[in-house]
Design a protein around this motif. Structure first.
Motif, PDB file in Angstrom:
ATOM      1  N   ALA A 141       0.738  -1.315  -0.030  1.00 49.70           N
ATOM      2  CA  ALA A 141      -0.039  -0.088  -0.040  1.00 49.70           C
ATOM      3  C   ALA A 141       0.908   1.335  -0.145  1.00 49.70           C
ATOM      4  N   GLU A 142       2.037   1.083   0.682  1.00 48.81           N
ATOM      5  CA  GLU A 142       2.885   2.414   0.691  1.00 48.81           C
ATOM      6  C   GLU A 142       3.550   2.547  -0.534  1.00 48.81           C
ATOM      7  N   LYS A 143       3.870   1.380  -1.452  1.00 49.16           N
ATOM      8  CA  LYS A 143       4.495   1.509  -2.535  1.00 49.16           C
ATOM      9  C   LYS A 143       3.632   2.119  -3.837  1.00 49.16           C
ATOM     10  N   LYS A 144       2.266   1.486  -4.034  1.00 50.93           N
ATOM     11  CA  LYS A 144       1.589   1.824  -4.934  1.00 50.93           C
ATOM     12  C   LYS A 144       0.505   3.127  -4.332  1.00 50.93           C
ATOM     13  N   GLY A 145       0.441   3.472  -3.240  1.00 50.74           N
ATOM     14  CA  GLY A 145      -0.324   4.415  -2.774  1.00 50.74           C
ATOM     15  C   GLY A 145      -1.584   4.126  -2.141  1.00 50.74           C
ATOM     16  N   TRP A 146      -2.032   2.960  -2.886  1.00 47.98           N
ATOM     17  CA  TRP A 146      -3.260   2.216  -2.345  1.00 47.98           C
ATOM     18  C   TRP A 146      -3.468   0.769  -2.853  1.00 47.98           C
ATOM     19  N   ILE A 147      -4.256   0.083  -2.243  1.00 50.23           N
ATOM     20  CA  ILE A 147      -4.461  -1.367  -2.668  1.00 50.23           C
ATOM     21  C   ILE A 147      -6.129  -1.618  -2.604  1.00 50.23           C
ATOM     22  N   VAL A 148      -6.588  -2.631  -3.470  1.00 48.70           N
ATOM     23  CA  VAL A 148      -7.908  -3.086  -3.567  1.00 48.70           C
ATOM     24  C   VAL A 148      -7.955  -4.439  -3.091  1.00 48.70           C
ATOM     25  N   ARG A 149      -9.096  -4.873  -2.806  1.00 41.73           N
ATOM     26  CA  ARG A 149      -9.393  -6.375  -2.366  1.00 41.73           C
ATOM     27  C   ARG A 149      -8.705  -7.281  -3.303  1.00 41.73           C
ATOM     28  N   ARG A 150      -8.808  -6.918  -4.598  1.00 42.25           N
ATOM     29  CA  ARG A 150      -8.295  -7.798  -5.590  1.00 42.25           C
ATOM     30  C   ARG A 150      -6.648  -7.996  -5.493  1.00 42.25           C
ATOM     31  N   ASP A 151      -6.050  -6.982  -4.959  1.00 45.21           N
ATOM     32  CA  ASP A 151      -4.764  -7.116  -4.909  1.00 45.21           C
ATOM     33  C   ASP A 151      -4.096  -8.349  -3.791  1.00 45.21           C
ATOM     34  N   VAL A 152      -5.184  -7.929  -2.608  1.00 44.59           N
ATOM     35  CA  VAL A 152      -4.789  -9.121  -1.615  1.00 44.59           C
ATOM     36  C   VAL A 152      -5.009 -10.479  -2.033  1.00 44.59           C
ATOM     37  N   GLU A 153      -6.246 -10.371  -2.683  1.00 46.00           N
ATOM     38  CA  GLU A 153      -6.462 -11.933  -3.363  1.00 46.00           C
ATOM     39  C   GLU A 153      -5.195 -12.287  -4.201  1.00 46.00           C
ATOM     40  N   ASP A 154      -4.799 -11.693  -5.083  1.00 47.92           N
ATOM     41  CA  ASP A 154      -3.737 -12.190  -6.107  1.00 47.92           C
ATOM     42  C   ASP A 154      -2.407 -12.320  -5.473  1.00 47.92           C
ATOM     43  N   GLN A 155      -2.129 -11.207  -4.519  1.00 50.95           N
ATOM     44  CA  GLN A 155      -0.741 -11.436  -4.079  1.00 50.95           C
ATOM     45  C   GLN A 155      -0.538 -12.493  -2.844  1.00 50.95           C
ATOM     46  N   LEU A 156      -1.749 -12.729  -2.267  1.00 52.10           N
ATOM     47  CA  LEU A 156      -1.673 -13.704  -0.949  1.00 52.10           C
ATOM     48  C   LEU A 156      -2.207 -14.968  -1.107  1.00 52.10           C
ATOM     49  N   GLN A 157      -2.955 -15.053  -2.596  1.00 51.47           N
ATOM     50  CA  GLN A 157      -3.405 -16.312  -3.079  1.00 51.47           C
ATOM     51  C   GLN A 157      -4.496 -16.717  -1.967  1.00 51.47           C
ATOM     52  N   VAL A 158      -5.424 -15.863  -1.651  1.00 53.35           N
ATOM     53  CA  VAL A 158      -6.523 -16.395  -0.652  1.00 53.35           C
ATOM     54  C   VAL A 158      -7.890 -16.123  -1.516  1.00 53.35           C
ATOM     55  N   SER A 159      -9.081 -16.521  -0.907  1.00 57.26           N
ATOM     56  CA  SER A 159     -10.304 -16.239  -1.472  1.00 57.26           C
ATOM     57  C   SER A 159     -10.699 -14.841  -1.101  1.00 57.26           C
ATOM     58  N   GLN A 160     -11.895 -14.479  -1.768  1.00 58.12           N
ATOM     59  CA  GLN A 160     -12.603 -13.206  -1.549  1.00 58.12           C
ATOM     60  C   GLN A 160     -12.918 -12.991  -0.187  1.00 58.12           C
ATOM     61  N   ALA A 161     -13.419 -14.048   0.262  1.00 56.32           N
ATOM     62  CA  ALA A 161     -13.992 -13.913   1.918  1.00 56.32           C
ATOM     63  C   ALA A 161     -12.684 -13.838   2.731  1.00 56.32           C
ATOM     64  N   THR A 162     -11.696 -14.137   2.520  1.00 58.03           N
ATOM     65  CA  THR A 162     -10.409 -14.226   3.459  1.00 58.03           C
ATOM     66  C   THR A 162      -9.757 -12.829   3.294  1.00 58.03           C
ATOM     67  N   ALA A 163      -9.842 -12.311   1.904  1.00 64.98           N
ATOM     68  CA  ALA A 163      -9.329 -10.939   1.689  1.00 64.98           C
ATOM     69  C   ALA A 163     -10.084  -9.945   2.268  1.00 64.98           C
ATOM     70  N   ILE A 164     -11.404 -10.079   2.273  1.00 67.14           N
ATOM     71  CA  ILE A 164     -12.373  -8.960   3.144  1.00 67.14           C
ATOM     72  C   ILE A 164     -11.764  -9.093   4.635  1.00 67.14           C
ATOM     73  N   LEU A 165     -11.983 -10.277   5.015  1.00 61.14           N
ATOM     74  CA  LEU A 165     -11.511 -10.373   6.618  1.00 61.14           C
ATOM     75  C   LEU A 165     -10.252  -9.637   6.984  1.00 61.14           C
ATOM     76  N   ILE A 166      -9.197 -10.082   6.094  1.00 54.73           N
ATOM     77  CA  ILE A 166      -7.921  -9.243   6.371  1.00 54.73           C
ATOM     78  C   ILE A 166      -7.818  -7.995   6.263  1.00 54.73           C
ATOM     79  N   LEU A 167      -8.560  -7.393   5.352  1.00 49.49           N
ATOM     80  CA  LEU A 167      -8.632  -5.726   5.279  1.00 49.49           C
ATOM     81  C   LEU A 167      -9.366  -5.356   6.209  1.00 49.49           C
ATOM     82  N   ARG A 168     -10.676  -5.804   6.634  1.00 46.16           N
ATOM     83  CA  ARG A 168     -11.230  -5.261   7.763  1.00 46.16           C
ATOM     84  C   ARG A 168     -10.471  -5.277   9.334  1.00 46.16           C
ATOM     85  N   ASP A 169      -9.476  -6.324   9.251  1.00 46.73           N
ATOM     86  CA  ASP A 169      -8.873  -6.449  10.440  1.00 46.73           C
ATOM     87  C   ASP A 169      -7.839  -5.257  10.413  1.00 46.73           C
TER      88      ASP A 169
END
Length: 443
Positions: free
Chosen positions: A386-414
């Motif tokens: 997020a520091e490097k790009k300026g911002w991230i979206v949910r899709r970034d979390v899914e692609d980078q960490l290879q997790v499901s949409q539900a898991t990405a949402i939980l990570i971001l909420r946390d």
């Protein structure tokens, strides 16, 4: 004469006498007088021999377990009239029950005052404990309508006989001719289950898959091993022309942990045993904790005291376990030469075996290769991204960490709840920036 806790009057023979006989056998014993009016005056019976035959047949056919040794039928003369007296002693194989009704309140009766009433579930369990002692596997099974299709197959595979004589020797059938809890555990109607679940990542946040296994313990072991094997992936390393395949978890370690879960479980608890599979480890949780008198250090030294002695002997005869106390040693040997080691934990009511993923310890994901050397956790990586790009979206979390949409949402909420990220926008335009960055830009 009057009716009381140990005396019952019957004007004539009726089928209901069996309930009173069961109640006397489960209580303090008593007498059933056939040919006596409710007010205690003798009425007599016309055919004493026929009535005695009916009563003895009833005791033999309508009451379980066998009550004949604790009953006696005689004819007595009262006021010149013949009265049949059925004497019932307190039995040693309680609870007694009406055949066809089972060991349930509708089949088990006790004496309460001058009445015979259904026993409560707790009273039934107390009777079982009193007659069988503290050993769960030796107690009489509540279900006596058992089949053993799977167990018979297993014994046949090992060229071992499986008949009534063998079942008595193995204590699947008790001295009273009734199935024991050990018999129930190996029957197709086993009431205990085994739960398995696969989770995304290293926490119990999102289920990837789950199942619950029922049936004979032999069925549960086979199906559990097959289920685990589906998720025990192979990692290949290429060196020149050579290829080396390594499983995530040593197969022998899985086998020993699974057998430990089944053989050492305290089946007096109704809770299922649990097997949880994560990306970095596998956990086997056995209900019941350690056998009283043993400590975790004793177990790690190889000391073994079987909670289910008869069950362990059956598994030993089938060569499913080789010798007592070697399971944990084998599990530890499987991890010799690896950086990660198995973990063993015990509480008052549970025992847990944790098998680490061998390949996870040496293998880096593409995302991990992109991380700075000192940044290994996913949260730090997302904050850096997020520091490097300026911002991230949910899709970034899914692609980078290879997790499901539900898991990405939980990570971001946390991360948002901990003020590490700031959420902006909504819907498809929603994005996340590192906390403080939006403020700096506005300045």
């Amino acid at each position: 004469m009057t009716e009381d806790k140990m005396t019952e009057f019957k004007r004539e023979y009726t089928e209901d006498i069996k309930y009173t006989a069961v109640a006397f056998a489960n209580s303090e014993g008593g007498r059933i007088l056939v040919g006596v009016n409710d007010d205690g005056t003798p009425a007599g019976v016309e055919d004493p021999d026929a009535v005695m035959l009916q009563l003895t047949n009833m005791i033999r056919n309508a009451v379980r377990p066998d009550l004949t040794l604790f009953s006696e039928c005689t004819a007595e003369i009262m006021d010149g009239k013949t009265v049949i007296v059925l004497s019932i002693q307190r039995g040693t194989a309680r609870p007694y029950y009406v055949a066809g009704k089972g060991i349930r309140p509708e089949g088990v009766y006790i004496r309460q005052g001058s009445s015979s009433v259904p026993a409560s579930s707790s009273a039934i369990l107390n009777m079982i404990r009193e007659t069988a002692g503290d050993r769960y596997e030796a107690a009489r099974s509540l279900d006596q309508h058992l089949t053993f299709v799977k167990t018979a197959e297993v014994f046949a595979e090992h060229a071992l006989p499986f008949d009534d004589i063998r079942m008595r020797t193995m204590q699947m059938i008790g001295s009273d001719g009734m199935y024991t809890n050990l018999g129930m555990l190996l029957s197709d109607q086993c009431i205990h289950s085994l739960k398995l679940a696969v989770f995304d990542g290293s926490s119990k946040t999102v289920f990837r898959d789950r199942t619950e296994l029922h049936g004979s313990l032999f069925t549960q072991i086979e199906e559990a091993y097959a289920y685990i094997d589906r998720f025990n992936h192979i990692h290949a390393e290429i060196s020149g022309l050579s290829r080396k395949d390594t499983r995530d978890y040593p197969e022998e370690a899985i086998r020993e942990a699974l057998l430990n879960t089944v053989v050492h479980r305290d089946y007096s608890y109704s809770s299922p045993a649990l097997i949880s599979i994560f990306d970095d480890r596998m956990e086997f949780v056995t209900v019941g904790g350690l056998v009283p008198g043993l400590s975790l250090s004793d177990i790690l030294l190889g000391v073994s005291v079987l909670r289910n002695q008869a069950l362990g002997e059956i598994f030993y005869s089938l060569r499913l376990i080789e010798a007592y106390g070697t399971g944990i040693a084998k599990i530890r040997e499987c991890y010799a030469g690896h950086d990660v080691k198995p973990v063993f934990e015990a509480s008052d009511h549970a025992f847990r075996v944790i098998l680490p993923n061998i390949n996870r310890a040496v293998r880096k994901t593409p995302e991990e290769e992109m991380m700075p050397v000192r940044v290994k956790d996913r949260e730090a990586y997302l904050l850096q991204l997020a520091e490097k790009k300026g911002w991230i979206v949910r899709r970034d979390v899914e692609d980078q960490l290879q997790v499901s949409q539900a898991t990405a949402i939980l990570i971001l909420r946390d991360l948002v709840s901990r003020d590490l990220l700031v959420r902006e926008g909504s819907g498809k335009l929603q994005r996340y920036m590192k906390a403080g960055k939006k403020h700096d830009e506005n300045c």
